[in-house]
Design an enzyme around this catalytic site. Structure first.
Site, short mmCIF file in Angstrom:
data_model
loop_
_atom_site.label_atom_id
_atom_site.label_comp_id
_atom_site.label_asym_id
_atom_site.label_seq_id
_atom_site.Cartn_x
_atom_site.Cartn_y
_atom_site.Cartn_z
N GLY A 13 39.77 14.12 12.79
CA GLY A 13 39.91 12.55 13.52
C GLY A 13 38.90 13.02 14.82
O GLY A 13 38.49 13.99 14.85
N THR A 14 39.46 11.71 16.02
CA THR A 14 38.49 11.56 16.60
C THR A 14 38.81 13.39 17.76
O THR A 14 38.26 13.60 19.01
CB THR A 14 39.06 9.99 17.35
N ILE A 15 40.14 13.37 18.16
CA ILE A 15 40.81 14.37 18.57
C ILE A 15 39.94 15.75 18.86
O ILE A 15 39.46 16.67 18.99
CB ILE A 15 42.11 14.84 17.69
N PHE A 16 38.79 16.31 17.41
CA PHE A 16 38.42 17.48 16.95
C PHE A 16 37.01 17.04 17.29
O PHE A 16 36.02 18.14 17.55
CB PHE A 16 38.88 17.88 16.31
N GLN A 17 36.63 15.31 17.88
CA GLN A 17 35.11 15.60 17.99
C GLN A 17 34.06 15.49 19.61
O GLN A 17 35.32 15.40 20.78
CB GLN A 17 35.24 14.26 18.21
#
EC number: 3.5.1.1
Length: 330
Positions: A13-17
Site C-alpha cells: 500500500g501507500t504506506i510503503f511507497q
C-alpha cells in the site's frame, strides 16, 4: 529473544511507497523499518512476528490476497500463542479488505479473544505529513488492548477506531477519509490510549456463515458477481447478465427499481441468478415498510433479494457477501 506477542501481516500500500528518480511511485519502505522506528514510542515489550504477503498497491487487492491473509491469521495466531494482530495494507481498498476479513474471521476472533486491527496510510512515505508511523503505532496500541479482543475486525487510522461492519472510505485523498456510517467511530486513540465509546452492534445473523472461515480460493475465484448502479434511464445489457453468477442492484432511495428493470429481470433473470437490491446512497436500508408500505414485498414477490443480511449493506459489501455465499455453495 522474546517470544512473539504481535502478528503483523503485510500486503503493501501507500504506506510503503516513495517516488523514484523517474517520478514513479514505488514500494521503497519495509515493514521492519517502520517497526524499528516506532520502538521507543511503544510502551511495554513488543516482539512482532511478520508475515509478508507480497507487497503491492491497494488497488491490486484480490480475493486470493484476502483469503491468504485470512489463512495467515488462522495459522499463526494459535500456532504461535499470539492473541494480537495487525494488518498493514493499502487504503484504496482497506474498508473492503476489513469487511471481507470480518465475514471470515469475526466470530472466530471474538470466540478466541483475539484482536485484529487493520491500518495503512493516506500519504506516501516521502511526503510531508506522512501518516504511516502514527497509524501503525495506533493499530498496535489498539490491538494490544483488551477491548479489541471483543470486537471482531477493526480498522484504526487517523486516531479513529472503526468497526469493519460500518467503516467506509468517504474521500479519495484526505487523511480523515475513513468514516463509520451511520454509527461514527467506536473509539479513538487519545494520549496514546485507545478509548472505546461503545461496543460494535451485533450484525444480522445471516451475514456470518461458519463456512466462510475455510472458503477455498478456487471456489471464490469462479464466482462472478457484478454491481449495477441504477441512474436516470439506465439499462442492463443482456450480454452482461448471461455471464454472471449473481448481481447487486444499487437503486436510488430505499433501493427503488424502475418498472422497466423489474420487467427485464423478473422472472427471467431472478429465477436464474440471485439478484440483490441495495441502496446507492451513502448509508441506509434497502426497504422501508414503515413509511413506504409494501416496499419489501413489491420486489421480494418478484424474486429479488432484500434480506438475508443484505438489508443495510452498501453495494460493495453486498457484492462481497454475495460472492462468499455463492462460493460457499460450490
Amino acid at each position: 529473544m522474546s517470544a512473539p506477542n504481535l502478528l503483523v501481516v503485510v500486503t503493501g500500500g501507500t504506506i510503503f511507497q516513495k517516488v523514484d528518480a523517474n517520478g514513479e511511485m514505488q514500494l521503497a519502505v519495509s515493514i521492519s523499518e517502520l517497526l524499528t522506528s516506532l520502538g521507543k514510542h511503544i510502551s511495554g515489550d513488543v516482539c512482532p512476528l511478520v508475515v509478508d504477503l507480497n507487497c503491492r498497491s491497494g488497488a491490486e487487492l484480490t480475493f486470493e490476497t484476502i483469503l491468504r491473509a485470512r489463512d495467515a491469521f488462522l495459522e499463526n495466531l494459535p500456532e504461535n500463542g499470539i492473541s494480537s494482530a495487525i494488518l498493514v495494507t493499502g487504503t484504496d481498498t482497506m474498508e473492503e479488505f476489513a469487511f471481507c476479513l470480518d465475514l471470515c474471521l469475526g466470530p472466530w476472533l471474538i470466540e478466541r479473544k483475539y484482536s485484529l486491527v487493520i491500518t495503512g496510510s493516506m500519504k506516501p512515505a516521502d511526503v510531508l505529513g506522512y501518516d504511516g508511523h502514527s497509524n501503525v503505532l495506533g493499530a498496535i496500541q489498539v490491538a494490544l488492548g483488551e477491548n479489541a479482543k471483543r470486537a471482531g475486525v477493526l480498522l484504526s487510522i487517523n486516531n479513529d477506531i472503526h468497526s469493519a461492519l460500518y467503516v467506509t472510505k468517504g474521500d479519495s485523498q484526505l487523511i480523515g477519509s475513513f468514516r463509520s456510517v451511520p454509527t461514527g467511530p467506536i473509539g479513538q486513540i487519545r494520549r496514546g490510549i485507545p478509548q472505546f465509546y461503545y461496543s460494535p452492534a451485533a450484525s444480522p445473523p445471516p451475514i456470518y456463515c461458519p463456512s466462510f472461515l475455510h472458503l477455498d480460493q478456487e471456489s471464490v475465484a469462479k464466482v462472478r458477481v457484478a454491481i449495477w448502479i441504477i441512474t436516470v434511464s439506465s439499462f442492463i445489457p443482456e450480454q452482461l447478465l448471461e455471464n454472471l453468477d449473481g448481481l447487486v442492484l444499487a437503486g436510488p432511495g430505499t433501493g427503488s427499481i424502475p418498472n422497466a428493470f423489474v420487467e427485464q429481470l423478473s422472472p427471467k433473470w431472478t429465477k436464474r441468478i440471485p439478484i440483490v437490491v441495495v441502496t446507492r446512497c451513502f448509508s441506509g436500508n434497502n426497504f422501508d415498510d414503515h413509511y413506504y408500505r409494501g416496499s419489501k414485498a413489491k420486489f421480494t414477490s418478484k424474486g429479488f433479494i432484500l434480506e438475508d443480511g443484505f438489508e443495510d449493506l452498501n453495494a460493495i459489501q453486498a457484492r462481497n457477501l454475495l460472492t462468499f455465499k455463492l462460493a460457499a455453495r460450490a
